[in-house]
Design a protein around this motif. Structure first.
Motif: not given
Length: 529
Positions: A358-378
């Motif tokens: 649960r620690d440092d959740l935001a810092r770890r989540f956002f870069p990993r979520a960005a991986v899933h956004l790259d293809t649809p954004w492209t």
């Protein structure tokens, strides 16, 4: 209707998560969070319907929606039996490549039997079903008729420690404490405003203006209709024809058809004008499909100003206790119907992060979520980005910069692949796997696909204007850019070049999850399934 005032736990207790928004992103987040927190409180300003009907808080819900193959897989994992339950309620489980017609210019991708399965179901039925499943989970409570009007922020450290909520039909405000606040409030998110109000730096934002207007009509498919069953038709916008149309079969013999115009082009809703607008898209296929069908409504409209992506992963610091996902994190023109699937993948990633700590959740989540956004954004921004728009906005200035020459080369290659895929079922399958988020967009650069594209470019001129265009492209019409190797289409395929699709990360470096991937193929092997 339940409100915050009725909840005896609203002002007390921690070890709780508050989710803002009970749309698909919020419900999927609540499902994942229920595995890690004893109390999950979901707040929504709408009075949530007890039946599968449209609601004001989801104005885009009346328009065409699709649950892509990857999204169906994720939802089936989160809610076992979902597919069978919805099929019993009239939804359609369909072979994607056999029953989807995506038009490239005026020709559809090659059809063939495949292994991708998508679910053709309306947004109202899908959201209603998921809401019932989530509400039945231990520790989850969904409070409707409740607006979130601000965040609670610790002035000492800037951490988000809760929300300020207010009944929609009453007075008073109440602070609701939480270990984590998840913003799933959609495209109208107020989180950037609230963070600024509390002196917290907001993340950089990428915007590409499209000013798209949708018009949607619903039809009834009669028994024996020539396209009967599950066929979906998509006519995406092109630089030459900045109009789009999509037809998606839905439960109980329904067919939802949406048309869209860009940069101020407003489609009509009257039946004759609607059909004529559809006929002016890259193919008249959808106008032909609905000819003679019985309409069951008077139409609806929806406007979407800009593709927007909040780049939390690039922020110097992340407010502790705050997670943003769904359209609140990235909202793009839904021409490819990827929104619900992207939200599902983000929630799956959130669950993985919480399984680790649960620690440092935001810092770890956002870069990993960005991986899933790259293809649809492209796919979406790349498609619309080829259309001229002098007011488009980028993070580095008021106007979009010209793409580097190598990226332009990749864009040309992808267009050539799409054209070749109208005759080549293997390339059609490769493209549909990217559209359905089963494969990342760099997978289209794999040598086995590049060789097929090169073969199509060298093929003898075929009948029709498309064949003549491809035939001409067999020989370069412009000099090779300085410093680049000339492309010999006849040469055997070699290693995948490092050139990337516009908007995708450089996979030759460490990715957002911290794993090193020296090639596109290796990256795909490491992509979560």
């Amino acid at each position: 209707m339940t409100t915050v005032a009725d909840d005896t736990r609203a002002a007390a207790g921690r070890d709780r998560v508050v989710v803002v928004g009970a749309g698909m992103a919020g419900l999927l987040a609540a499902r994942v969070l229920a595995d890690h927190y004893p109390t999950v409180l979901v707040l929504d300003r709408d009075e949530l319907p007890r039946e599968p009907v449209d609601r004001p808080g989801v104005p885009q819900g009346r328009h065409s929606h699709g649950l892509l193959a990857r999204g169906r897989d994720v939802l089936e994992t989160l809610f076992p039996g979902l597919t069978d339950d919805l099929v019993r309620r009239g939804a359609l489980l369909a072979d994607v490549q056999a029953t989807t017609r995506v038009y490239i210019d005026d020709r559809p991708l090659a059809a063939a039997a495949g292994d991708l399965r998508s679910l053709r179901v309306s947004r109202r039925l899908l959201e209603w079903y998921v809401r019932q499943r989530v509400a039945a989970l231990p520790g989850v409570e969904i409070l409707d008729g409740t607006s979130v009007v601000d965040l609670v922020v610790d002035p000492a450290g800037g951490a988000v420690t809760g929300v300020v909520a207010s009944p929609v039909d009453g007075d008073g405000r109440l602070e609701v404490g939480a270990d984590v606040v998840v913003d799933a409030s959609g495209r109208t998110t107020r989180v950037p405003v609230w963070l600024s109000r509390h002196g917290v730096t907001t993340p950089p934002e990428e915007r590409v203006r499209v000013d798209v207007s949708y018009a949607t009509r619903r039809f009834r498919r009669p028994p024996g209709h020539p396209d009967g069953g599950a066929r979906t038709v998509l006519c995406p916008p092109t630089p030459q024809t900045p109009r789009a149309a999509v037809a998606i079969p839905q439960e109980l013999g329904g067919l939802t058809v949406s048309v869209a115009g860009y940069h101020g082009d407003r489609p009509p809703t009257d039946l004759d004008g609607f059909a004529e607008f559809a006929r002016t898209c890259c193919s008249p296929a959808i106008a032909d499909l609905v000819a003679g069908l019985e309409p069951v409504d008077d139409g609806a409209t929806y406007r979407f100003a800009a593709n927007r992506r909040a780049r939390f992963e690039r922020a110097a610091a992340h407010p502790a206790g705050l997670v943003v996902l769904g359209d609140a994190l990235c909202a793009f023109d839904p021409v490819f119907g990827q929104g619900m699937t992207v939200a599902a993948l983000e929630c799956l990633e959130l669950g993985r992060c919480l399984s680790e700590s649960r620690d440092d959740l935001a810092r770890r989540f956002f870069p990993r979520a960005a991986v899933h956004l790259d293809t649809p954004w492209t796919l979406v921004v790349g498609s619309i980005g080829r259309q001229p728009d002098p007011d488009a906005v980028a993070p580095d200035g008021p106007r979009r910069r010209r793409l580097p020459e190598r990226r332009q080369a990749v864009d040309r290659y992808v267009r050539a692949l799409q054209r070749a895929a109208t005759d080549d079922a293997v390339l059609a399958d490769a493209f549909l796997r990217v559209v359905h988020l089963v494969e990342p967009s760099p997978s289209l650069l794999r040598p086995r696909y590049a060789a097929r594209v090169a073969k199509a470019r060298l093929a003898p001129t075929r009948a029709g204007p498309l064949g003549r265009v491809l035939g001409r492209r067999a020989r370069p019409t412009s000099p090779t850019p300085a410093g680049a190797e000339p492309l010999d289409p006849a040469a055997p395929p070699g290693p995948t070049p490092p050139t990337l699709l516009p908007g995708t990360p450089d996979t030759s470096h460490t990715d957002a999850v911290g794993q090193h991937h020296p090639s596109i193929t290796a990256r795909q092997e490491a992509t979560p399934s």
